[in-house]
Design an enzyme around this catalytic site. Structure first.
Site, PDB file in Angstrom:
ATOM      1  N   TRP A  95    -111.795 119.915 -23.658  1.00 12.50           N
ATOM      2  CA  TRP A  95    -112.321 118.656 -24.216  1.00 12.50           C
ATOM      3  C   TRP A  95    -111.251 117.575 -24.209  1.00 12.50           C
ATOM      4  O   TRP A  95    -111.508 116.424 -23.867  1.00 12.50           O
ATOM      5  CB  TRP A  95    -112.867 118.876 -25.626  1.00 12.50           C
ATOM      6  CG  TRP A  95    -114.006 119.849 -25.671  1.00 12.50           C
ATOM      7  CD1 TRP A  95    -114.044 121.041 -26.349  1.00 12.50           C
ATOM      8  CD2 TRP A  95    -115.273 119.737 -24.993  1.00 12.50           C
ATOM      9  NE1 TRP A  95    -115.245 121.660 -26.132  1.00 12.50           N
ATOM     10  CE2 TRP A  95    -116.016 120.896 -25.317  1.00 12.50           C
ATOM     11  CE3 TRP A  95    -115.847 118.784 -24.156  1.00 12.50           C
ATOM     12  CZ2 TRP A  95    -117.306 121.122 -24.822  1.00 12.50           C
ATOM     13  CZ3 TRP A  95    -117.132 119.001 -23.661  1.00 12.50           C
ATOM     14  CH2 TRP A  95    -117.841 120.155 -23.996  1.00 12.50           C
ATOM     15  N   ASP A 149    -110.675 113.719 -32.039  1.00 14.67           N
ATOM     16  CA  ASP A 149    -111.955 114.366 -31.799  1.00 14.67           C
ATOM     17  C   ASP A 149    -112.041 115.513 -32.812  1.00 14.67           C
ATOM     18  O   ASP A 149    -111.309 116.491 -32.711  1.00 14.67           O
ATOM     19  CB  ASP A 149    -112.000 114.897 -30.355  1.00 14.67           C
ATOM     20  CG  ASP A 149    -113.269 115.692 -30.044  1.00 14.67           C
ATOM     21  OD1 ASP A 149    -114.084 115.905 -30.960  1.00 14.67           O
ATOM     22  OD2 ASP A 149    -113.433 116.089 -28.873  1.00 14.67           O
ATOM     23  N   LYS A 155    -121.943 120.732 -34.424  1.00 17.34           N
ATOM     24  CA  LYS A 155    -121.179 121.924 -34.755  1.00 17.34           C
ATOM     25  C   LYS A 155    -121.199 122.210 -36.261  1.00 17.34           C
ATOM     26  O   LYS A 155    -121.357 123.333 -36.665  1.00 17.34           O
ATOM     27  CB  LYS A 155    -119.722 121.781 -34.289  1.00 17.34           C
ATOM     28  CG  LYS A 155    -119.567 121.269 -32.849  1.00 17.34           C
ATOM     29  CD  LYS A 155    -119.570 122.365 -31.813  1.00 17.34           C
ATOM     30  CE  LYS A 155    -119.787 121.891 -30.392  1.00 17.34           C
ATOM     31  NZ  LYS A 155    -118.827 120.960 -29.846  1.00 17.34           N
TER      32      LYS A 155
HETATM   33  C1  PLP Z   1    -118.605 120.392 -28.335  1.00 18.12           C
HETATM   34  C2  PLP Z   1    -117.403 119.537 -28.237  1.00 18.12           C
HETATM   35  C3  PLP Z   1    -117.398 118.353 -27.475  1.00 18.12           C
HETATM   36  C4  PLP Z   1    -118.565 117.911 -26.639  1.00 18.12           C
HETATM   37  O1  PLP Z   1    -119.548 117.387 -27.438  1.00 18.12           O
HETATM   38  P1  PLP Z   1    -120.851 116.727 -26.812  1.00 18.12           P
HETATM   39  O2  PLP Z   1    -121.506 116.180 -28.037  1.00 18.12           O
HETATM   40  O3  PLP Z   1    -121.626 117.829 -26.163  1.00 18.12           O
HETATM   41  O4  PLP Z   1    -120.451 115.689 -25.832  1.00 18.12           O
HETATM   42  C5  PLP Z   1    -116.254 117.581 -27.482  1.00 18.12           C
HETATM   43  N1  PLP Z   1    -115.176 117.941 -28.188  1.00 18.12           N
HETATM   44  C6  PLP Z   1    -115.136 119.081 -28.921  1.00 18.12           C
HETATM   45  C7  PLP Z   1    -113.905 119.424 -29.686  1.00 18.12           C
HETATM   46  C8  PLP Z   1    -116.253 119.907 -28.970  1.00 18.12           C
HETATM   47  O5  PLP Z   1    -116.229 121.031 -29.696  1.00 18.12           O
END
Ligand code: PLP
Length: 356
Positions: free
Chosen positions: A99, A166, A190
């Site tokens: 990511w 993030d 999540k």
């Molecule tokens: C799941 C995840 C993403 C991607 O998220 P999307 O909403 O599918 O674009 C990005 N960063 C992290 C840390 C993630 O766990």
């Protein structure tokens, strides 16, 4: 049979949150219409957004000079919106996983990007610590929890430039000091809501500094000025997010979540560390409390498929490791009860007894 939901994302939500969402799909707010068929500008929907924003601020102790907005496009769209809005000349990125790498790649289209450190050579099993953040960077981007590899940065770092994080997979899992961040974002699927809504917490004074034109929809200011209602927001996921936020508050907030998450993680990591058969993949000091990754030791590797089948028969769901790591991953998000972790631990012990 009871299912134990270890899915990495979309993932487990509190049962009562799912029930409240189901009820609102049938009849929202007692007015005889489903939440699926009302206007986002309906008088009784605005309070949903307002309350969700207020609870974000309350639960994370977000100061007044920050805005909270809800967007579409997932965390992945933020990989491009962040540099669009903040990168004037140079940005710094910490490469701790797929990511993080995707975020870094997008930024390269907007200016100079410095990768201050990377653990790619070790398949991202640790979080680099020895690096220097360039003081002339517009921001420093980190991924606090690396969902795929099971590593987590549990500290709010000091930085000479605004930190943009993030926090898709560890938001609300522990207290954070928001003042140490310029921006925090994440996909909600999540730890907070079903897929479809992205949260952004941004310090207002950082906006409006780049010289490029920012397309209206990609400009954070648009969504701040319009209270997340410039266009139709993801109505249902925002409604569910609000129910989760209320659940978080009723359950003691992020401090209590941290306690529960530590207890769950310790239970599973101890079982892994004391096992003859299983071994953790992440560097011990960087272990995530949200995604616990483990494999079978070499001499038992041939039993991985058997364990998968055994665990599935016992109600374990979603424990297959990401395809880039292999083995197993148990995601232990806020809504996962410790009883589910115990069930997995028991299942591992039973399998080991039969096969080792
Ligand atoms: C799941 C995840 C993403 C991607 O998220 P999307 O909403 O599918 O674009 C990005 N960063 C992290 C840390 C993630 O766990």
């Amino acid at each position: 049979m009871k299912k134990h939901n270890f899915n990495a994302g979309p993932s487990i939500l509190p049962q009562e949150v799912i029930k409240q969402t189901a009820a609102a799909v049938l009849d929202f707010d007692g007015d005889g219409l489903s939440i699926l068929e009302i206007s986002h500008r309906a008088k009784n929907f605005q309070p949903v957004v307002d309350e969700a924003v207020a609870l974000f601020k309350e639960l994370l102790n977000i100061p007044d000079n920050y805005s909270v907005i809800f967007l579409g496009g997932g965390a992945s769209l933020q990989f491009c919106m962040v540099p669009f809005n903040f990168l004037e000349t140079k940005a710094a990125y910490l490469n701790t996983g797929v990511w993080a790498k995707k975020a870094l790649k997008e930024a390269k289209a907007f200016g100079e990007v410095v990768e201050v450190a990377s653990s790619a050579d070790a398949n991202y099993t640790f979080i680099p610590k020895d690096y220097t953040i360039p003081a002339d960077a517009d921001y420093f981007h980190i991924t606090t929890n690396n969902t795929i590899y099971g590593t987590e940065l549990l500290e709010d770092i000091d930085s000479p430039v605004p930190v943009i994080a993030d926090m898709s997979s560890d938001i609300f899992s522990r207290p954070i000091d928001v003042t140490k961040y310029g921006m925090i974002y994440g996909g909600a699927q999540k730890n907070l809501a079903p897929a479809g809504v992205t949260f952004v917490i941004v310090r207002n004074d950082l906006l409006g500094k780049v010289s490029r034109y920012i397309p209206t929809m990609l400009n954070y200011q648009t969504h701040i000025d319009n209270g997340s209602m410039f266009n139709t927001p993801p109505v249902l996921p925002i409604y569910t997010a609000l129910q989760t936020l209320k659940w978080l508050k009723a359950n003691g907030g992020v401090a209590e979540m941290e306690k529960r998450n530590i207890a769950k993680a310790e239970l599973l990591y101890n079982a892994i560390d004391n096992s003859k058969m299983f071994v953790g993949t992440a560097n011990k000091e960087d272990r995530s409390r949200m995604n616990i990754c483990f494999v079978m030791k070499d001499e038992y590797k041939h039993l991985e498929a058997d364990f998968m089948k055994f665990a599935t028969e016992k109600g374990m769901v979603g424990i297959k490791g990401h395809r880039s790591v292999g083995g197993f991953r148990a995601s232990t998000y806020n809504a996962l009860p410790i009883e589910s972790v115990q069930a997995l631990v028991d299942c591992m012990a039973e399998f080991e007894k039969q096969n080792a």
